[in-house]
Design an enzyme around this catalytic site. Structure first.
Site, PDB file in Angstrom:
ATOM      1  N   ASP A 154     -12.137  -0.839   1.107  1.00 37.34           N
ATOM      2  CA  ASP A 154     -11.566  -2.132   1.454  1.00 37.34           C
ATOM      3  C   ASP A 154     -12.030  -3.222   0.497  1.00 37.34           C
ATOM      4  O   ASP A 154     -13.169  -3.232   0.030  1.00 37.34           O
ATOM      5  CB  ASP A 154     -11.994  -2.491   2.885  1.00 37.34           C
ATOM      6  CG  ASP A 154     -11.455  -3.817   3.350  1.00 37.34           C
ATOM      7  OD1 ASP A 154     -10.224  -3.964   3.411  1.00 37.34           O
ATOM      8  OD2 ASP A 154     -12.265  -4.716   3.648  1.00 37.34           O
ATOM      9  N   GLU A 192      -8.351  -0.574  -2.448  1.00 28.20           N
ATOM     10  CA  GLU A 192      -7.497  -1.717  -2.149  1.00 28.20           C
ATOM     11  C   GLU A 192      -7.907  -2.814  -3.132  1.00 28.20           C
ATOM     12  O   GLU A 192      -8.859  -3.546  -2.891  1.00 28.20           O
ATOM     13  CB  GLU A 192      -7.680  -2.191  -0.701  1.00 28.20           C
ATOM     14  CG  GLU A 192      -6.701  -3.290  -0.346  1.00 28.20           C
ATOM     15  CD  GLU A 192      -7.237  -4.311   0.637  1.00 28.20           C
ATOM     16  OE1 GLU A 192      -6.439  -5.107   1.150  1.00 28.20           O
ATOM     17  OE2 GLU A 192      -8.454  -4.332   0.877  1.00 28.20           O
TER      18      GLU A 192
END
Length: 715
Positions: free
Chosen positions: A397, A450
């Site tokens: 993330d 990401e």
């Protein structure tokens, strides 16, 4: 009563930095003796192999001392009120950490630190108990408190070793009991009780205690097939938030891991997905963070059951043929008082300087990647999930927030690196090392970043100068295509490049095309909600968009609910609106995704060269007037070809001419305007034959309104 020494007073007050130097067996002045501190005891007898000695009471607070000829083994019999209790003395046991452990921890190379840190049931010198180890180098004193000692920090103060690793073996403690650490800072302040950073289980929120678990005894799930993450394999990921995928009962309770193991694999497999990606399952205090603010990086959240039941979920997914990817959050952590923030009274896991140590957007703390102990903690955590729970990959993330020191910071609100630049050198080194170690230990696993910027070579090997990820989310494709789809078809001709632009860089990384949870929250509307036009056009646009996604180079990711055209934003507090499937148009979208997945998986031309420019060729790229595109997808073998044509206008295109590589019959293997999907059933009656021209064979086809068709050669 004798005059107590300052050391004894520190022990009684729970302020001694290492009570092992005072308590337990010792040789002093040529005599062997035992000292014990048992608050509330009125009498203590030391029981050796062949002797018993009542220990003298040095202080009524519970401090006792007495001789013992052979203190290598003894038990204690303590009187509390009118009853006697036999117990082991934790201060007679040897250290838990070896010198080699301390060496590896000191240099930040203990990649299995989870075998040592945390709470580990074990048998030491023939006695069952639990060994506790925690890192707190700036603490004056650390104690384990829990169900087994009345949460009294005086009873089990730990010994300190190496660079601030505190440890103790406590006999007769058992799995399932709750515990925390009580920490006194160097200045003498008593911190709020801290959960174990390497706890393997935790209480359900709002309670915050760690729970003892024999993690080494967890069952091992059935492994996924070896090549499930390979670049030349189909990869269609179903992204799931476990707390809101489905709920049960009149109270809309969460499904348990066991419930999910019965329902989720069957559904995802029936839909044709190849992987399930779970939003973070690491323990977290706040439901509304969706798991992205974890406090227990080594503990599956207790919301849905036990760690063993989480293993059962992974096992069921694997048995259904699905890979399992976890969202992993090494970029930040919350400042809850029981968590990592100021763990020993200092910025230990985070930077002291808030310009480096706090995210302004999220109000969270940023890991200090310059500390080897911190990066060791995180890298080992990545390996832990793959080793202990059989996970097949990690989606990392917020990588952009890790790479840039000035990420979302005002001018003057950040600290430059040693070269004066904005790149976070320590975070880059951490990501490269983690990817290197992960692929070395688990060559069939993968990682996905990401990462929303143009940082180069995110998914290229470290020895090439890359970050070493297996894949990168293609955020640019997602933004450009959703912006295009939101336009009324009459204006799309002016934005024709939105679809074309992604192909300029489509093979610069190993891309995943993401329609993730972030695209259906915070006022962005659902994917269906972004589609223009009347009800029929909205659904047709959605079907055409999904067909574009599956025909486009790159692996696929779709958030739950998107597969049946959820019409509202995702709400983590309730179940997905499964009742929508009673409406034919929503059921049609679901059937389209099922068929797109099947086509993608069974057609090598659509996946074998997903990440290779040799797998793509434009056939029609300049028809802005018709807002129509056509391209050829290629497999590794010459006969593996698939033509994709997408019409983003509401007009039927008749006699639309597209050159093809082979003469003969081309079968229409999918048409997003088919009636079964809720379309108008305009198409090509299942197949077309080529027309011979001077240059190359052509097919003259009907392209339905707001729709895509896929055609493959009959060879």
């Amino acid at each position: 009563m004798t005059q107590l020494s300052p050391v004894a007073r520190q022990v009684i007050a729970g302020r001694h930095p290492d009570p092992f130097h005072y308590l337990g067996p010792h040789t002093e002045n040529d005599r062997t003796l035992v000292r014990v501190f048992l608050p509330d005891a009125t009498q203590v007898i030391a029981i050796g192999r062949q002797e018993e000695h009542e220990l003298a009471c040095l202080d009524p607070a519970g401090l006792f001392e007495g001789p013992l000829d052979n203190p290598s083994y003894y038990r204690l019999r303590a009187r509390y009120g009118n009853g006697d209790v036999e117990l082991e003395d934790p201060y007679r046991f040897p250290p838990v950490l070896s010198e080699f452990d301390l060496y590896l921890l000191g240099e930040g190379n203990h990649l299995r630190l989870y075998d040592k840190l945390g709470a580990h049931p074990m048998t030491l010198e023939g006695v069952d108990g639990v060994a506790f180890v925690v890192w707190a180098p700036n603490a004056q004193r650390v104690s384990v408190v829990g169900d087994f000692n009345l949460w009294d920090g005086r009873r089990h103060a730990m010994r300190v070793r190496g660079n601030g690793y505190w440890e103790i073996f406590i006999p007769n403690v058992q799995p399932g009991q709750k515990y925390k650490y009580e920490i006194v800072t160097r200045s003498g302040a008593l911190l709020p009780l801290k959960s174990d950073p390497v706890a393997f289980a935790a209480e359900i929120r709002p309670a915050t205690a760690s729970v003892i678990l024999d993690a080494a005894a967890l069952p091992q799930p059935t492994p996924a097939r070896d090549n499930i993450n390979a670049l030349d394999q189909p990869m269609s990921i179903y992204e799931v938030h476990l707390g809101s995928w489905r709920r049960k009962g009149p109270q809309a309770e969460w499904l348990t891991y066991r419930d999910l193991a019965e329902q989720l694999p069957a559904y995802a497999a029936d839909m044709g997905f190849t992987h399930v990606e779970l939003l973070p399952v690491m323990e977290h205090p706040f439901d509304g963070s969706w798991g992205y603010q974890p406090t227990g990086m080594y503990a599956p959240t207790s919301r849905f059951g036990t760690p063993a039941e989480f293993v059962a979920l992974v096992d069921a997914l694997h048995k259904a043929g699905l890979g399992v990817i976890l969202d992993w959050v090494p970029g930040h952590f919350p400042d809850d008082p029981h968590g990592l923030a100021r763990f020993d009274g200092t910025g230990l896991y985070e930077h002291e300087d808030p310009r480096q140590g706090r995210h302004l957007d999220w109000g969270t703390m940023i890991y200090n990647y310059g500390r080897v102990e911190v990066t060791n903690f995180l890298t080992a955590n990545a390996l832990f999930w793959l080793e202990r729970y059989g996970i097949d990959g990690l989606r990392v993330d917020a990588v952009a927030s890790m790479l840039y020191l000035d990420y979302s910071r005002p001018e003057g609100g950040w600290v430059a690196n040693k070269y004066g630049g904005r790149e976070n050198i320590d975070a880059i080194a951490f990501l490269r090392r983690t990817n290197t170690e992960l692929f070395k230990e688990f060559p069939h696993a993968t990682t996905a970043a990401e990462e929303s910027t143009s940082w180069p070579m995110v998914s290229r090997p470290v020895d090439w100068g890359g970050l070493g990820f297996g894949y990168k989310w293609n955020m640019g494709w997602m933004h450009d295509t959703l912006d295009y789809m939101s336009k009324d078809p009459i204006y799309r001709r002016h934005h024709h490049g939105n679809i074309l632009f992604g192909l300029h860089y489509a093979f610069s990384e190993n891309f995943i095309l993401p329609l993730s949870h972030d695209e259906v929250v915070h006022g962005k509307r659902s994917i269906l909600g972004r589609m223009p036009g009347d009800d029929w056009q909205r659904f047709a646009n959605l079907r055409a968009y999904y067909a574009l996604m599956f025909g486009h180079p790159g692996k696929k990711l779709m958030f739950m609910g998107c597969e049946f055209g959820q019409d509202t934003e995702w709400n983590h507090d309730v179940s997905l609106p499964w009742h929508l499937l009673e409406q034919p148009r929503h059921a049609g979208v679901q059937q389209l995704i099922r068929d797109l997945n099947r086509l993608y998986r069974n057609t090598p031309a659509l996946h074998a060269l997903d990440c290779n420019s040799e797998g793509f060729e434009w056939l029609v790229a300049d028809d802005a007037n018709h807002s129509t595109y056509a391209w050829l997808r290629k497999g590794k073998n010459p006969q593996e070809r698939c033509v994709v044509v997408v019409n983003f206008t509401p007009q039927v295109l008749h006699d639309y001419r597209v050159r093809v590589p082979f003469a003969g019959t081309w079968r229409e293997v999918l048409n997003s305007d088919a009636a079964v999907y809720g379309g108008s059933n305009v198409g090509n009656a299942g197949a077309v034959s080529t027309v011979v021209t001077r240059d190359s064979p052509e097919i003259h086809i009907v392209v339905p309104p707001l729709a895509a068709v896929f055609l493959v050669p009959e060879i």
